[in-house]
Design an enzyme around this catalytic site. Sequence first.
Site, short mmCIF file in Angstrom:
data_model
loop_
_atom_site.label_atom_id
_atom_site.label_comp_id
_atom_site.label_asym_id
_atom_site.label_seq_id
_atom_site.Cartn_x
_atom_site.Cartn_y
_atom_site.Cartn_z
N GLY A 75 0.77 -1.24 0.00
CA GLY A 75 0.00 0.00 0.00
C GLY A 75 0.79 1.28 0.00
O GLY A 75 0.21 2.36 0.07
N GLU B 119 4.65 -6.19 2.14
CA GLU B 119 4.41 -6.81 0.83
C GLU B 119 3.92 -5.76 -0.17
O GLU B 119 2.82 -5.85 -0.68
CB GLU B 119 3.42 -7.97 0.96
N GLY C 230 3.64 -3.68 -3.72
CA GLY C 230 3.70 -3.99 -5.15
C GLY C 230 4.02 -2.72 -5.93
O GLY C 230 5.10 -2.55 -6.49
N ARG C 231 3.05 -1.78 -5.89
CA ARG C 231 3.18 -0.54 -6.67
C ARG C 231 4.50 0.18 -6.43
O ARG C 231 5.17 0.58 -7.39
CB ARG C 231 2.02 0.40 -6.27
N CYS D 112 -12.92 3.98 -29.52
CA CYS D 112 -14.14 4.70 -29.86
C CYS D 112 -15.01 4.82 -28.62
O CYS D 112 -16.13 4.31 -28.56
CB CYS D 112 -14.89 3.96 -30.96
N TYR E 286 0.55 -2.03 -12.18
CA TYR E 286 -0.87 -1.89 -12.53
C TYR E 286 -1.04 -1.12 -13.84
O TYR E 286 -1.86 -0.22 -13.95
CB TYR E 286 -1.65 -1.22 -11.38
C1 LIG Z 1 -2.53 -5.77 -3.82
C2 LIG Z 1 -1.99 -6.28 -2.54
C3 LIG Z 1 -0.73 -5.85 -2.10
C4 LIG Z 1 0.09 -4.82 -2.81
O1 LIG Z 1 -0.53 -3.59 -2.77
P1 LIG Z 1 0.24 -2.27 -3.32
O2 LIG Z 1 -0.75 -1.17 -3.14
O3 LIG Z 1 0.57 -2.53 -4.75
O4 LIG Z 1 1.47 -2.11 -2.50
C5 LIG Z 1 -0.25 -6.39 -0.92
N1 LIG Z 1 -0.97 -7.31 -0.23
C6 LIG Z 1 -2.18 -7.74 -0.61
C7 LIG Z 1 -2.90 -8.74 0.20
C8 LIG Z 1 -2.74 -7.23 -1.78
O5 LIG Z 1 -3.95 -7.65 -2.17
#
Ligand SMILES: *Cc1c(COP(=O)(O)O)cnc(C)c1O
Length: 425
Positions: free
Chosen positions: A236, A272, A274-275, A349, A378
Amino acid sequence: MHNLPSTVKNAIVDLRARSADPISAFVYDLEGLQTHIKQVMAALPENVELFYAIKANSDTEILNTLAPWVNGFEISSGGEIERIARCQQRLPFIFSGPGKLDSELEAAIHQKVAAIHVESISEIHRLQAIAKKLNHTQAVFLRINPTLPDTLSSRLTMAGRATPFGIDEMDLQEAVNAVDDSPNLLLEGFHVHAMSHQKSLTKHQMLIDFYLERWPHWKALSNKPDNITHMNVGGGIGVNYRQETQFDWSAFCHYLDCVLKRTPDSPILRFEPGRFISAFCGYYAMEVLDKKTSHGESFVICRGGTHQFRLPVAQSHDHPVIHLPLHNNISEDHKPEDKRRWTLVGQLCTPKDILSRTCELSLCEVGDILVLPLAGAYGYNISHAAFLCHPTPLMTYLPIQTPIEHGSTTRVKQTFNEETSCVAS
Ligand SMILES: *Cc1c(COP(=O)(O)O)cnc(C)c1O
């Protein structure tokens, strides 16, 4: 504004030279990704781990670049188990998500999943039956949907309100008992992924404080508390798409070091994200096909569109744009001061195919390329590429030029001075 690494620029020019048609392309800077992840990992204090949430971008090249550095991968589907199985290096992985299939749970166990994040009480019973059938003892974390203080919410809140994710705190005792009573399950930790798009350092620090305050209470619910060692605090961490200033990871890590040291019986913290890991390495290049004015608004129409890069519409923001002037017919009637605000659209379109409404460009011509940075997370993978039967974009992964080092031996763990205060900045 954002600058374009020369390697990325050269790759785009090269792709264009080799294509008969105007192009749309994703270019991934793996060297940049490696530099970023090395910095992110080096800042982590003692007893803090980082697993990359591969749903942000699970391309094999991205995973192979990250694998030497991160502690593991976080996955949420059977398809993602296959993705990590293709990776050159085997890393520990953890499995979360609502609605896991029996076949996915079995596949995860076969692939030696480090921990399964259980999202409901019925999933505990289902997993126990599967683990028993496979004659296996499985480590689990319970995913909690805690009641959060009001002040902590961000744009996309995954907890603290009604969601399909995790177990409410009022049901946690029942869930802990169910795991404690399952002979083939071992409760190793708790998991909370409450936020997405968190750009505030202070709020994220307060969130960690809140989890650490709850930690001893959650742990005390078990009759085997000594087995519970980990607190997974989710991902997050946000990316600032509109400005250059980003989440101050190093200040955050400094804070973590302080709070962990002053917390008695503190857990091993696991992140954990991602972004925040993969966003910065991706670039989406769109070639200008046409320009027009409609009812007073200036449109620049480009190859590709939101079916290949849905992120700006998905988040309703105006994506930043870098102008790469490649046209060879510089017209006489334009002056550099002819700077105008353009609406950048793709080929679809539908009036929703907008990537930015506030694109300030001067001397923009057909044949130029507009590059959208921060496209590595994403981006393509959340897009509806089949819409209108356009071909998929070109994809290039620029290799790492520096000699391969091995993360496990060269990873430098930063240690912080005990004297420095834990004051949130
Ligand atoms: C999507 C997700 C993440 C990663 O979230 P980001 O906003 O990309 O850091 C981590 N843990 C869980 C359980 C998720 O569903």
